[in-house]
Design a protein around this motif. Sequence first.
Motif, PDB file in Angstrom:
ATOM      1  N   ILE A  39       0.852  -1.175   0.000  1.00 18.70           N
ATOM      2  CA  ILE A  39       0.000   0.000   0.000  1.00 18.70           C
ATOM      3  C   ILE A  39       0.897   1.237   0.000  1.00 18.70           C
ATOM      4  N   GLU A  40       0.554   2.201  -0.829  1.00 21.99           N
ATOM      5  CA  GLU A  40       1.359   3.415  -0.984  1.00 21.99           C
ATOM      6  C   GLU A  40       0.441   4.624  -0.901  1.00 21.99           C
ATOM      7  N   LEU A  41       0.739   5.522   0.023  1.00 18.39           N
ATOM      8  CA  LEU A  41      -0.029   6.755   0.116  1.00 18.39           C
ATOM      9  C   LEU A  41       0.343   7.680  -1.036  1.00 18.39           C
ATOM     10  N   THR A  42      -0.660   8.216  -1.714  1.00 19.21           N
ATOM     11  CA  THR A  42      -0.404   9.075  -2.866  1.00 19.21           C
ATOM     12  C   THR A  42      -0.838  10.516  -2.634  1.00 19.21           C
ATOM     13  N   LYS A  43      -1.656  10.764  -1.606  1.00 23.39           N
ATOM     14  CA  LYS A  43      -2.087  12.137  -1.354  1.00 23.39           C
ATOM     15  C   LYS A  43      -2.562  12.287   0.077  1.00 23.39           C
ATOM     16  N   LEU A  44      -2.187  13.393   0.695  1.00 32.88           N
ATOM     17  CA  LEU A  44      -2.722  13.816   1.981  1.00 32.88           C
ATOM     18  C   LEU A  44      -2.940  15.312   1.918  1.00 32.88           C
ATOM     19  N   ASP A  45      -4.171  15.723   2.167  1.00 29.06           N
ATOM     20  CA  ASP A  45      -4.500  17.143   2.156  1.00 29.06           C
ATOM     21  C   ASP A  45      -5.360  17.443   3.373  1.00 29.06           C
ATOM     22  N   THR A  50     -11.553  19.830   5.628  1.00 26.81           N
ATOM     23  CA  THR A  50     -11.580  18.449   5.136  1.00 26.81           C
ATOM     24  C   THR A  50     -10.207  17.783   5.216  1.00 26.81           C
ATOM     25  N   LEU A  51     -10.239  16.496   5.542  1.00 25.09           N
ATOM     26  CA  LEU A  51      -9.062  15.636   5.397  1.00 25.09           C
ATOM     27  C   LEU A  51      -9.287  14.772   4.164  1.00 25.09           C
ATOM     28  N   GLU A  52      -8.363  14.843   3.215  1.00 27.19           N
ATOM     29  CA  GLU A  52      -8.424  13.989   2.028  1.00 27.19           C
ATOM     30  C   GLU A  52      -7.194  13.093   2.018  1.00 27.19           C
ATOM     31  N   LEU A  53      -7.441  11.792   1.871  1.00 30.86           N
ATOM     32  CA  LEU A  53      -6.363  10.814   1.840  1.00 30.86           C
ATOM     33  C   LEU A  53      -6.569   9.901   0.637  1.00 30.86           C
ATOM     34  N   ALA A  54      -5.511   9.652  -0.115  1.00 35.14           N
ATOM     35  CA  ALA A  54      -5.581   8.752  -1.266  1.00 35.14           C
ATOM     36  C   ALA A  54      -4.416   7.772  -1.208  1.00 35.14           C
ATOM     37  N   PHE A 120     -12.624  11.044   2.092  1.00 35.99           N
ATOM     38  CA  PHE A 120     -12.776  12.432   2.521  1.00 35.99           C
ATOM     39  C   PHE A 120     -13.487  12.433   3.868  1.00 35.99           C
ATOM     40  N   LEU A 121     -12.921  13.136   4.853  1.00 35.06           N
ATOM     41  CA  LEU A 121     -13.512  13.233   6.175  1.00 35.06           C
ATOM     42  C   LEU A 121     -13.594  14.695   6.583  1.00 35.06           C
ATOM     43  N   ASP A 122     -14.738  15.080   7.130  1.00 33.28           N
ATOM     44  CA  ASP A 122     -14.904  16.448   7.626  1.00 33.28           C
ATOM     45  C   ASP A 122     -14.045  16.665   8.865  1.00 33.28           C
ATOM     46  N   LEU A 123     -13.570  17.897   9.001  1.00 27.30           N
ATOM     47  CA  LEU A 123     -12.797  18.289  10.175  1.00 27.30           C
ATOM     48  C   LEU A 123     -13.640  19.159  11.098  1.00 27.30           C
ATOM     49  N   PRO A 124     -13.473  19.016  12.426  1.00 29.98           N
ATOM     50  CA  PRO A 124     -12.607  18.056  13.108  1.00 29.98           C
ATOM     51  C   PRO A 124     -13.118  16.623  12.931  1.00 29.98           C
ATOM     52  N   VAL A 242       1.908  15.257  11.295  1.00 35.30           N
ATOM     53  CA  VAL A 242       0.708  15.888  10.754  1.00 35.30           C
ATOM     54  C   VAL A 242       0.007  16.624  11.892  1.00 35.30           C
ATOM     55  N   SER A 243      -1.006  17.362  11.555  1.00 36.48           N
ATOM     56  CA  SER A 243      -1.813  18.059  12.558  1.00 36.48           C
ATOM     57  C   SER A 243      -3.266  17.993  12.104  1.00 36.48           C
ATOM     58  N   ILE A 244      -4.022  17.057  12.696  1.00 35.84           N
ATOM     59  CA  ILE A 244      -5.387  16.776  12.259  1.00 35.84           C
ATOM     60  C   ILE A 244      -6.328  17.022  13.432  1.00 35.84           C
TER      61      ILE A 244
END
Length: 494
Positions: A39-45, A50-54, A120-124, A242-244
Motif C-alpha cells: 500500500i502506498e499513500l499518494t495524497k494527503l491534504d 476536510t481531510l483527504e487521503l488517497a 474524505f472526512l470532515d474536520l474536526p 501531521v496536525s489533524i
Amino acid sequence: MKISSRTLIFLIIYVFLIKCVQAEDANDVEINQDSAATIELTKLDVNDTTLELAWKIVNNTDHDVWICDVSSFYDVYLDPDAKTLILRRRFNLPCKYVTKGFIGRYVRLRSGQEKIESIFLDLPIKRSFVFQSLSANAELATRLALEIGFYDEDLPGSIFEIVDLAEELNCDIEPNSPIWDYTDTDICRRFFAGVFVARFFYLESFVYFRDSVTSGGDEILIPYMWQNLNGEQVLRAEIDCVSIPIKSINLPLENQDVNEPADSQDVEESAVSMELTHFEITDANLELAWKIKNNTDHDVWVCDSVKVDRPKYEVFLNADLRTLQIRRRLDVPPPSHTWRYGPPTGRYVRLLPGEDMTESLVRDLPVESTILYASRSAEVTTNAACIALEIGYYDEDLPALVRSIIQEAEKFSGTFNAHFTIMNDYFRGLVVKGTLGSLEDFDSFNKDPYNDGKVWIRYSSQALTGEKVLKINIDGVSIPYEGGVQSASQAGNE
C-alpha cells in the motif's frame, strides 16, 4: 477411514515435517508490507474543513489476493497513545455488538493489478466505530495510520475446502443448524471454526455468501463470523508530523491521562503478574528469582515445567545475538528438527485467587543452551547483553478447557482427505484430541487435577490456544554464553 487418535497423531507429525503452524491469537494480525501486496499513500491534504487521503494498493504476487472493500465500515478513532488517528477497514476483528446484517465485501486483485482509493472526512474528525469501542481524547492527531485488510490466498478455494472437510467429518451443518448458539461460543468457535463457516455457507438466510463464493466472480460477500474465517492480513501505511483536528468526546482534556483510553472502565488490570525478586551474576553462576501472583477472582494455571529429556526451561541465544532467552511455555511454533524423545509435555500448576508462587533459577557460567523448540542457526561463544524470561499461563480453567475440547471432538466422525492446513486452521480441536488422546486417556493421565493442583498437557503444535505469557526483561548485563542461536526465520514466526 474413521478418525482415530493414532491417525490424527500421524497427521500432526506429518504436518510438523512439511510446515510450521503459525500462532493464532484471535486478536493478533500480520502486518504485511513487503511480500503479497503493498500500500502506498499518494495524497494527503488537510485544509480548514476536510481531510483527504488517497492511496494505491498493488498485488505483487503471481496469484490473486482479496482486498477488503466496504467503504461504509471504516473504524475512525484516536489510538490510546492520543497521537495516532487510525483509519481502519478490516473485517476479521473481535466485536461485541454486531447484527446479522453486517457484511464484509472482498474484491479480487489479480497479479500485477493495482487499486486506487481515497477517502474524505470532515474536520474536526468525528470518531466512527464498528469494531473499536475505545478511543483516547485529544485536540490534534500528530500521526495518521491507514489499515486495509486482505487475504493472500485463493479465498473462495479456501472456503470450499473448509466446507468440504466439514462435510467429510459429518459436522452439524444442516440448514436448521444454529449459528447463534451461545452455549458453544467458547469451545466451538475457538477450536472448531470450520463448523461455523460451513453453517453460514449452507443457511438460506446467507445465500448471498454461498452465491458469491460459487459465482467465480470478482467479489465475495462475507457475513460477520466472529473471526472464524481467519487468515486476514493487514496493509498499513503511516504518516508522521501531521496536525489533524479531532472532535472532543465530551471529556475534559486537561483531566485525562493521554495514555489511557477514554472508556477506561473497560480496561482490565493484569490478571496475573510476575515480579523479579533477585538477580545476580557471580563468578560462577547466573541467579534469578521471581514471584508470580494471581490477581484475579478465579484460578489460573501456570506452566511449571516443560520436559522431554532435559531440564524444565528452554535456554538459548535469540536471533538478535544479544538476548538470552529463558522460557517455559507450550504455545510455541514447532521446530524444524525432530525431538529425539518425542514432543515435550508441559505441567501446569493451579494458582488460587490471591495466591503467589516464588521460583528461582541458577545456571552455571558460561550458560549453555537447552534446546526444545528453537531451531539452531549456529553455535556461538559470546556474552549476552539482555535476559528475557517468559512463563506461560492459562487465565481459565485449563483441565475443563481440554476436557470440553475433547468432548466436542468426539462428536465428529466420517472420512477426510489430506486437508492438513484446513485441519490445523479450522478444526484444531481434532488436532488437540489427536495429541492428548481420548477423554479416557486424558482423565487417566490427570486423575484429579483440582486436588493435585497440576495438569499435564502434551505439546500440540499450537493447536491448544489460549496460553498467555508473563515476561521479564533485564537489559545492560554481560552473561557468558555457549550454545545455539535461534534461526531468524523461526524468531519471525513467534
